[in-house]
Design a protein around this motif. Sequence first.
Motif, PDB file in Angstrom:
ATOM      1  N   GLU A   1      -6.853  57.799  -6.333  1.00 21.93           N
ATOM      2  CA  GLU A   1      -7.643  56.818  -5.587  1.00 21.93           C
ATOM      3  C   GLU A   1      -9.051  56.691  -6.146  1.00 21.93           C
ATOM      4  O   GLU A   1      -9.667  55.620  -6.067  1.00 21.93           O
ATOM      5  N   LEU A   2      -9.578  57.778  -6.673  1.00 21.34           N
ATOM      6  CA  LEU A   2     -10.952  57.785  -7.176  1.00 21.34           C
ATOM      7  C   LEU A   2     -11.054  58.808  -8.296  1.00 21.34           C
ATOM      8  O   LEU A   2     -10.518  59.912  -8.187  1.00 21.34           O
ATOM      9  N   HIS A   3     -11.734  58.424  -9.370  1.00 18.93           N
ATOM     10  CA  HIS A   3     -11.986  59.331 -10.491  1.00 18.93           C
ATOM     11  C   HIS A   3     -13.458  59.731 -10.452  1.00 18.93           C
ATOM     12  O   HIS A   3     -14.343  58.872 -10.387  1.00 18.93           O
ATOM     13  N   LEU A   4     -13.701  61.028 -10.520  1.00 20.84           N
ATOM     14  CA  LEU A   4     -15.070  61.550 -10.452  1.00 20.84           C
ATOM     15  C   LEU A   4     -15.418  62.207 -11.784  1.00 20.84           C
ATOM     16  O   LEU A   4     -14.727  63.126 -12.239  1.00 20.84           O
ATOM     17  N   VAL A   5     -16.473  61.714 -12.406  1.00 19.21           N
ATOM     18  CA  VAL A   5     -16.944  62.257 -13.681  1.00 19.21           C
ATOM     19  C   VAL A   5     -18.355  62.800 -13.486  1.00 19.21           C
ATOM     20  O   VAL A   5     -19.197  62.145 -12.861  1.00 19.21           O
TER      21      VAL A   5
ATOM     22  N   ASP B   1     -15.622  56.348  -9.904  1.00 23.53           N
ATOM     23  CA  ASP B   1     -14.895  55.214 -10.481  1.00 23.53           C
ATOM     24  C   ASP B   1     -13.734  54.892  -9.547  1.00 23.53           C
ATOM     25  O   ASP B   1     -12.808  55.690  -9.391  1.00 23.53           O
ATOM     26  N   PHE B   2     -13.753  53.710  -8.922  1.00 24.21           N
ATOM     27  CA  PHE B   2     -12.777  53.407  -7.876  1.00 24.21           C
ATOM     28  C   PHE B   2     -12.613  51.902  -7.707  1.00 24.21           C
ATOM     29  O   PHE B   2     -13.431  51.101  -8.173  1.00 24.21           O
ATOM     30  N   THR B   3     -11.537  51.531  -6.993  1.00 19.96           N
ATOM     31  CA  THR B   3     -11.324  50.152  -6.580  1.00 19.96           C
ATOM     32  C   THR B   3     -10.949  50.160  -5.102  1.00 19.96           C
ATOM     33  O   THR B   3      -9.887  50.688  -4.734  1.00 19.96           O
TER      34      THR B   3
ATOM     35  N   VAL C   1     -15.132  49.443  -9.475  1.00 25.52           N
ATOM     36  CA  VAL C   1     -16.571  49.667  -9.388  1.00 25.52           C
ATOM     37  C   VAL C   1     -16.869  51.069  -9.890  1.00 25.52           C
ATOM     38  O   VAL C   1     -16.099  52.005  -9.642  1.00 25.52           O
ATOM     39  N   VAL C   2     -17.976  51.229 -10.609  1.00 28.83           N
ATOM     40  CA  VAL C   2     -18.446  52.547 -11.012  1.00 28.83           C
ATOM     41  C   VAL C   2     -19.869  52.717 -10.507  1.00 28.83           C
ATOM     42  O   VAL C   2     -20.770  51.969 -10.894  1.00 28.83           O
TER      43      VAL C   2
END
Length: 342
Positions: free
Chosen positions: A115-119, A158-160, A169-170
């Motif tokens: 669902e969401l990527h975290l960097v 990083d998600f939609t 959107v980032v």
Amino acid sequence: MQTGLKITAFAAGLAAAFGSAYALGGALDPVAAPKKPTHQEGREVHGGKGLPAAEEGVGEAAELPGGLQVSQEGFTLDLDTPRIEAGEPAELRFAVVDEGASRNVTAFRREHGKELHLVVASNDLATYRHLHPERAGDGTWSAPVELPEAGGYRVFADFTPDGKSAEGVVLGADLAVSGDARPESLPNAERTVRVDGYEITLDGALRPGADSELKLEVEKDGRPVTDLQPHLGAYGHLVALRAGDLAYLHVHPNGEPGDGRTESGPEVSFTATAPSKGAYRLFLDFRHEGKVRTAAFTVHAGSEAVGLPAPRGGGGHGPPPPPGPYRGVLLPAHRVQRVHHS
């Protein structure tokens, strides 16, 4: 110290700080001719899309790269953990807030299995983490992390949001890591890097304002790796960060497992667009033999080939600052030679 002298010293410090910031900003080519920002500006360059072609990388563009803003398109990254200690286990807690509804977002479209990527990346681009946080029912996210080096960091979400028809959107927020900060220089551009017995070779050029193909070939012990394993729904996952301001480019591969045409190695292909000339750091995550590894490359957008050095006077490079204690004040983005892998 007398009051007058204190004020004078404080003013001098401010002048020096603003002077350093101005010099750093001047070293970077602009993304585009400035415009009044709107919620439609500032979105990521996703899969090589979202940025119109610009002559020699300095023409007008409708959008900024991702990660430079904490709020855009009606969403805000609310980082509840703005500071942690270097070398100590910690938990990052955050939420994505829908400003129009004044509540946390709880419904996201799954992208590459998440669902969401975290960097998380340090300002000097030495430390890089691609984390997989967990979401609670109230829309708060949490992820364990341990960052080995002190300094300024940037957290990227990083998600939609579910129901959003446009690209993702980032958002980016600052994270301070307390301790003794010792930044170094950005590594030289090399076509081949070595990670845990693997050799990864990069072929292609990163061009400002135009799509370009980047091919990465994975070998182990001198033999091509032809059995890469899917990671986040692909055989490779690539993130690019611009040195200096950490503008974020999240680039997806050309093809995916099971599509009938994409092989499981040794080559993974991506299409990317650089928002401007300058130095970038590429981070490739790939899975083999059940373990995810990260290979990092330095590239210079605007050079004819990946391995060429940056043009003289065009990268903002310089000697690193002297080492010293870091106590929560964000440092300028210096370049370093080491990468810590998850």
